[in-house]
Write a protein that holds these residues in place. Structure first.
Motif, short mmCIF file in Angstrom:
data_model
loop_
_atom_site.label_atom_id
_atom_site.label_comp_id
_atom_site.label_asym_id
_atom_site.label_seq_id
_atom_site.Cartn_x
_atom_site.Cartn_y
_atom_site.Cartn_z
N GLY A 209 8.00 -24.79 4.22
CA GLY A 209 8.61 -25.84 3.42
C GLY A 209 7.65 -26.70 2.64
O GLY A 209 8.07 -27.68 2.01
N ASP A 210 6.39 -26.36 2.64
CA ASP A 210 5.38 -27.12 1.91
C ASP A 210 4.56 -26.15 1.07
O ASP A 210 4.81 -24.94 1.06
CB ASP A 210 4.48 -27.88 2.90
N VAL A 211 3.57 -26.67 0.34
CA VAL A 211 2.67 -25.82 -0.44
C VAL A 211 1.28 -25.90 0.17
O VAL A 211 0.74 -26.99 0.37
CB VAL A 211 2.62 -26.26 -1.92
N VAL B 208 -5.64 -19.66 -3.86
CA VAL B 208 -4.26 -19.24 -4.12
C VAL B 208 -3.29 -20.21 -3.44
O VAL B 208 -3.42 -20.47 -2.24
CB VAL B 208 -4.01 -17.81 -3.60
N THR B 209 -2.33 -20.72 -4.19
CA THR B 209 -1.31 -21.59 -3.62
C THR B 209 -0.10 -20.77 -3.22
O THR B 209 0.26 -19.78 -3.89
CB THR B 209 -0.88 -22.69 -4.59
N ALA B 210 0.57 -21.17 -2.12
CA ALA B 210 1.72 -20.43 -1.62
C ALA B 210 2.60 -21.35 -0.79
O ALA B 210 2.13 -22.36 -0.24
CB ALA B 210 1.25 -19.25 -0.77
N ALA B 211 3.89 -21.00 -0.72
CA ALA B 211 4.83 -21.76 0.11
C ALA B 211 4.61 -21.42 1.58
O ALA B 211 4.49 -20.25 1.94
CB ALA B 211 6.26 -21.42 -0.31
N ASN C 105 -7.22 -29.78 3.75
CA ASN C 105 -6.91 -31.08 3.14
C ASN C 105 -6.22 -30.93 1.79
O ASN C 105 -6.35 -31.80 0.92
CB ASN C 105 -8.20 -31.89 2.97
N PHE C 106 -5.47 -29.83 1.65
CA PHE C 106 -4.91 -29.54 0.33
C PHE C 106 -3.90 -30.60 -0.10
O PHE C 106 -3.02 -31.00 0.66
CB PHE C 106 -4.23 -28.17 0.33
N ASP C 107 -4.06 -31.04 -1.36
CA ASP C 107 -3.19 -32.05 -1.95
C ASP C 107 -2.76 -31.53 -3.32
O ASP C 107 -3.52 -31.59 -4.29
CB ASP C 107 -3.96 -33.38 -2.09
N ALA D 96 7.05 -19.10 -5.63
CA ALA D 96 7.69 -17.93 -5.04
C ALA D 96 6.72 -17.17 -4.15
O ALA D 96 7.13 -16.43 -3.26
CB ALA D 96 8.23 -17.01 -6.14
N THR D 97 5.44 -17.34 -4.38
CA THR D 97 4.43 -16.75 -3.52
C THR D 97 4.52 -17.40 -2.14
O THR D 97 4.59 -18.62 -2.03
CB THR D 97 3.02 -16.95 -4.11
N THR D 98 4.52 -16.58 -1.11
CA THR D 98 4.72 -17.08 0.24
C THR D 98 3.53 -16.77 1.15
O THR D 98 2.80 -15.81 0.93
CB THR D 98 5.98 -16.47 0.88
N ALA D 99 3.38 -17.61 2.14
CA ALA D 99 2.41 -17.38 3.21
C ALA D 99 3.16 -17.44 4.54
O ALA D 99 3.92 -18.38 4.78
CB ALA D 99 1.31 -18.44 3.17
#
Length: 264
Positions: free
Chosen positions: A181-183, A175-178, A228-230, A145-148
């Motif tokens: 349409g991706d993360v 911090v991970t965020a949407a 290079n986030f995976d 739900a966290t967005t960028a």
């Protein structure tokens, strides 16, 4: 005769390290775990003792203050398992920076590593953490739900992250965020404007100083987006650590039950 896919035989260095960690868990962590849980605070001396093994420094280049050794998931899992036999909460707290370091080594570029990793190359505990989880029962890492959102030459982050160990002592977070349409993942300094930290104690992890992060229009420069986030790799590695914590804790419970049975 078939060739095994991988060899689980421990090296001499791994055996020696395990002995040291088990000694710390048995003689120090287990005896001080209850007091730390009651006070809802990690013991700085215990954090320093665990940090002294240098696990977070192993994959860091020597030029940045690290050891520059190849990462060993087996060695890391054994370390987490052994230390968790003494106290799962302190182990999670002290080793959380290792997850943040590994994230930058795996997914960041050289400039990001040079900016953020040297601050963790210290003899005493220095905090950094991955902020992945969110406070809802239906949370899925692939649909945060966290967005960028793009904003000029950077991004604005909005949302709430939960279950972040030692958040109040961290210097920065991954911090991970949407995003589109991706993360995506971003390095966010702890003093970023719009970022607030609230204590979030959980039973069994009270001395890990768990907390939630609230991000309100936190502006992050484009250079802090990990190129290079995976997400799948991050989850795979985090699950190994979580399983090792659980195994170590269960081993301690089993040993305690065996002792009580023998004395009854």
């Amino acid at each position: 005769m078939s060739t095994p896919l991988f060899d689980l035989t421990l090296t001499e260095e791994q055996r020696i390290t395990r002995e040291s960690m088990r000694r710390l868990a048995r003689d120090t962590l287990s005896s001080q775990a209850r007091a730390a849980d009651d006070s809802v605070a990690a013991d700085p001396a215990l954090l320093d003792a665990i940090s002294g093994f240098g696990l977070a420094l192993m994959p860091m280049p020597e030029a940045l203050g690290g050891v520059g050794m190849p990462r060993s998931p087996l060695s890391n899992a054994l370390a987490v398992e052994d230390l968790a036999q003494g106290d799962m909460s302190h182990t999670l707290a002290a080793l959380q920076p290792m997850a943040a370091v590994n994230a930058l080594m795996d997914f960041g570029d050289e400039q990001q590593q040079e900016r953020w990793l040297p601050a963790l190359a210290a003899e005493n505990f220095a905090g950094a953490a991955v902020a992945l989880n969110e406070p809802r029962a239906t949370f899925e890492p692939g649909a945060p739900a966290t967005t960028a959102n793009k904003a000029g030459d950077g991004y604005t982050l909005n949302g709430v992250k939960s279950l972040v160990p030692m958040a109040a002592q961290c210097q920065w977070f991954v911090v991970t965020a949407a995003l589109d349409g991706d993360v995506a993942a971003f390095v966010v300094p702890a003093d970023a404007e719009g970022l607030s930290i609230e204590p979030e104690p959980y039973m069994g992890l009270r001395s890990a100083n768990m907390a939630s992060l609230t991000l309100e229009n936190v502006l992050v420069p484009a250079r802090e987006k990990l190129p290079n986030f995976d997400l799948d790799r991050l989850l795979d590695l985090s699950r190994i650590g979580q399983c090792a914590l659980a195994v170590g804790c269960c081993q301690a419970v089993s040993r305690r039950r065996a002792t009580v049975w023998a004395l009854s």
